[in-house]
Design a protein around this motif. Structure first.
Motif, PDB file in Angstrom:
ATOM      1  N   ALA A  38      19.933 -16.790  -7.737  1.00 40.53           N
ATOM      2  CA  ALA A  38      19.164 -15.553  -7.862  1.00 40.53           C
ATOM      3  C   ALA A  38      19.500 -14.840  -9.166  1.00 40.53           C
ATOM      4  N   SER A  39      20.765 -14.847  -9.526  1.00 40.22           N
ATOM      5  CA  SER A  39      21.182 -14.217 -10.774  1.00 40.22           C
ATOM      6  C   SER A  39      20.582 -14.926 -11.989  1.00 40.22           C
ATOM      7  N   PHE A  40      20.642 -16.259 -11.990  1.00 40.52           N
ATOM      8  CA  PHE A  40      20.044 -17.022 -13.088  1.00 40.52           C
ATOM      9  C   PHE A  40      18.547 -16.794 -13.172  1.00 40.52           C
ATOM     10  N   ALA A  41      17.869 -16.797 -12.035  1.00 39.22           N
ATOM     11  CA  ALA A  41      16.423 -16.586 -12.026  1.00 39.22           C
ATOM     12  C   ALA A  41      16.073 -15.201 -12.550  1.00 39.22           C
ATOM     13  N   ALA A  42      16.801 -14.182 -12.116  1.00 35.39           N
ATOM     14  CA  ALA A  42      16.535 -12.823 -12.592  1.00 35.39           C
ATOM     15  C   ALA A  42      16.815 -12.699 -14.081  1.00 35.39           C
ATOM     16  N   THR A  43      17.852 -13.370 -14.552  1.00 34.72           N
ATOM     17  CA  THR A  43      18.174 -13.331 -15.987  1.00 34.72           C
ATOM     18  C   THR A  43      17.073 -14.007 -16.789  1.00 34.72           C
ATOM     19  N   ALA A  44      16.606 -15.149 -16.320  1.00 35.12           N
ATOM     20  CA  ALA A  44      15.581 -15.891 -17.051  1.00 35.12           C
ATOM     21  C   ALA A  44      14.220 -15.208 -16.995  1.00 35.12           C
ATOM     22  N   LEU A  45      13.885 -14.621 -15.857  1.00 38.62           N
ATOM     23  CA  LEU A  45      12.544 -14.061 -15.682  1.00 38.62           C
ATOM     24  C   LEU A  45      12.431 -12.594 -16.083  1.00 38.62           C
ATOM     25  N   VAL A  46      13.521 -11.837 -15.950  1.00 43.15           N
ATOM     26  CA  VAL A  46      13.429 -10.403 -16.221  1.00 43.15           C
ATOM     27  C   VAL A  46      14.350 -10.020 -17.381  1.00 43.15           C
ATOM     28  N   HIS A  47      15.634  -9.892 -17.084  1.00 44.01           N
ATOM     29  CA  HIS A  47      16.583  -9.451 -18.105  1.00 44.01           C
ATOM     30  C   HIS A  47      17.985  -9.738 -17.599  1.00 44.01           C
ATOM     31  N   TYR A  48      18.914  -9.891 -18.525  1.00 43.12           N
ATOM     32  CA  TYR A  48      20.274 -10.231 -18.085  1.00 43.12           C
ATOM     33  C   TYR A  48      20.950  -9.078 -17.345  1.00 43.12           C
ATOM     34  N   TYR A  49      20.496  -7.843 -17.557  1.00 45.53           N
ATOM     35  CA  TYR A  49      21.040  -6.725 -16.773  1.00 45.53           C
ATOM     36  C   TYR A  49      20.746  -6.904 -15.287  1.00 45.53           C
ATOM     37  N   LEU A  50      19.537  -7.325 -14.980  1.00 42.45           N
ATOM     38  CA  LEU A  50      19.182  -7.553 -13.576  1.00 42.45           C
ATOM     39  C   LEU A  50      19.988  -8.725 -13.014  1.00 42.45           C
ATOM     40  N   GLY A  51      20.145  -9.772 -13.792  1.00 42.48           N
ATOM     41  CA  GLY A  51      20.953 -10.910 -13.356  1.00 42.48           C
ATOM     42  C   GLY A  51      22.391 -10.513 -13.078  1.00 42.48           C
ATOM     43  N   PHE A  52      22.943  -9.673 -13.950  1.00 43.16           N
ATOM     44  CA  PHE A  52      24.308  -9.193 -13.763  1.00 43.16           C
ATOM     45  C   PHE A  52      24.403  -8.306 -12.522  1.00 43.16           C
ATOM     46  N   ALA A  53      23.418  -7.453 -12.317  1.00 44.96           N
ATOM     47  CA  ALA A  53      23.409  -6.577 -11.139  1.00 44.96           C
ATOM     48  C   ALA A  53      23.343  -7.406  -9.853  1.00 44.96           C
ATOM     49  N   ILE A  54      22.520  -8.431  -9.850  1.00 41.65           N
ATOM     50  CA  ILE A  54      22.430  -9.301  -8.671  1.00 41.65           C
ATOM     51  C   ILE A  54      23.755 -10.011  -8.440  1.00 41.65           C
ATOM     52  N   LEU A  55      24.398 -10.435  -9.500  1.00 43.30           N
ATOM     53  CA  LEU A  55      25.707 -11.079  -9.383  1.00 43.30           C
ATOM     54  C   LEU A  55      26.748 -10.116  -8.819  1.00 43.30           C
ATOM     55  N   LEU A  56      26.754  -8.871  -9.275  1.00 40.14           N
ATOM     56  CA  LEU A  56      27.692  -7.882  -8.762  1.00 40.14           C
ATOM     57  C   LEU A  56      27.444  -7.563  -7.294  1.00 40.14           C
ATOM     58  N   VAL A  57      26.208  -7.289  -6.946  1.00 42.19           N
ATOM     59  CA  VAL A  57      25.871  -6.951  -5.563  1.00 42.19           C
ATOM     60  C   VAL A  57      26.112  -8.155  -4.651  1.00 42.19           C
ATOM     61  N   GLY A  58      25.742  -9.320  -5.118  1.00 45.74           N
ATOM     62  CA  GLY A  58      25.965 -10.532  -4.329  1.00 45.74           C
ATOM     63  C   GLY A  58      27.441 -10.818  -4.113  1.00 45.74           C
ATOM     64  N   GLY A  59      28.255 -10.606  -5.139  1.00 45.10           N
ATOM     65  CA  GLY A  59      29.699 -10.794  -4.992  1.00 45.10           C
ATOM     66  C   GLY A  59      30.299  -9.799  -4.017  1.00 45.10           C
ATOM     67  N   TRP A  60      29.856  -8.548  -4.102  1.00 48.13           N
ATOM     68  CA  TRP A  60      30.322  -7.540  -3.144  1.00 48.13           C
ATOM     69  C   TRP A  60      29.928  -7.928  -1.728  1.00 48.13           C
ATOM     70  N   TRP A  61      28.676  -8.345  -1.547  1.00 49.64           N
ATOM     71  CA  TRP A  61      28.194  -8.743  -0.219  1.00 49.64           C
ATOM     72  C   TRP A  61      29.021  -9.905   0.326  1.00 49.64           C
ATOM     73  N   TRP A  62      29.313 -10.876  -0.523  1.00 50.33           N
ATOM     74  CA  TRP A  62      30.090 -12.033  -0.091  1.00 50.33           C
ATOM     75  C   TRP A  62      31.486 -11.611   0.355  1.00 50.33           C
ATOM     76  N   ILE A  63      32.163 -10.809  -0.448  1.00 50.41           N
ATOM     77  CA  ILE A  63      33.541 -10.419  -0.146  1.00 50.41           C
ATOM     78  C   ILE A  63      33.613  -9.425   1.011  1.00 50.41           C
ATOM     79  N   ALA A  64      32.742  -8.439   1.016  1.00 49.48           N
ATOM     80  CA  ALA A  64      32.843  -7.367   2.012  1.00 49.48           C
ATOM     81  C   ALA A  64      32.196  -7.710   3.351  1.00 49.48           C
TER      82      ALA A  64
END
Length: 135
Positions: A38-64
């Motif tokens: 999802a992060s790669f797709a968002a980075t490729a299709l929209v912007h790397y800020y969105l990809g980074f945000a998805i990576l952060l939220v996804g990492g939080w979701w995984w850990i928490a």
């Protein structure tokens, strides 16, 4: 263990590794894979800020949120596996994946690790409980 006299401890990291009889690869691969894709797709299709945000939220979701459920599942599967057959307990005990813990009525605590025999530990706990009941 049913009476609560002895508690089982499981080394989750060892039990949740490839080669373990209770390992389920799918529960470990799909969350991380989905987050990264999802992060790669968002980075490729929209912007790397969105990809980074998805990576952060996804990492939080995984850990928490997801990781505690995975740990509980690994513990439950391991406990079921070792309680199903004595040979299973022996095999995982020899690998150092398990510990046993007992807290007696007088407040004293006993712990058994790989270095000790789990059978002897259970016998010692029974003797100590009987002695406390008598005296």
């Amino acid at each position: 263990m049913d009476s609560g006299a002895v508690k089982l401890g499981v080394h989750i990291r060892k039990a949740n590794s490839p080669g373990s009889p209770v390992y389920q690869a799918w529960e470990n691969l799909w969350p991380a894979g989905s987050i990264v894709l999802a992060s790669f797709a968002a980075t490729a299709l929209v912007h790397y800020y969105l990809g980074f945000a998805i990576l952060l939220v996804g990492g939080w979701w995984w850990i928490a949120k997801l990781h505690p459920k995975v740990k509980d599942g690994v513990f439950d599967r391991t406990a079921g596996f070792v309680l199903a057959r004595e040979q299973n307990m022996d095999a995982l005990w020899a690998r150092g994946w398990l510990t046993l813990y007992a807290k007696l009525a007088d407040g004293s605590e006993m712990v058994a690790t790989r270095r000790e025999s789990w059978r002897e530990f259970v016998g010692r706990v029974e003797v100590a409980r009987a002695q406390l009941a008598e005296g």
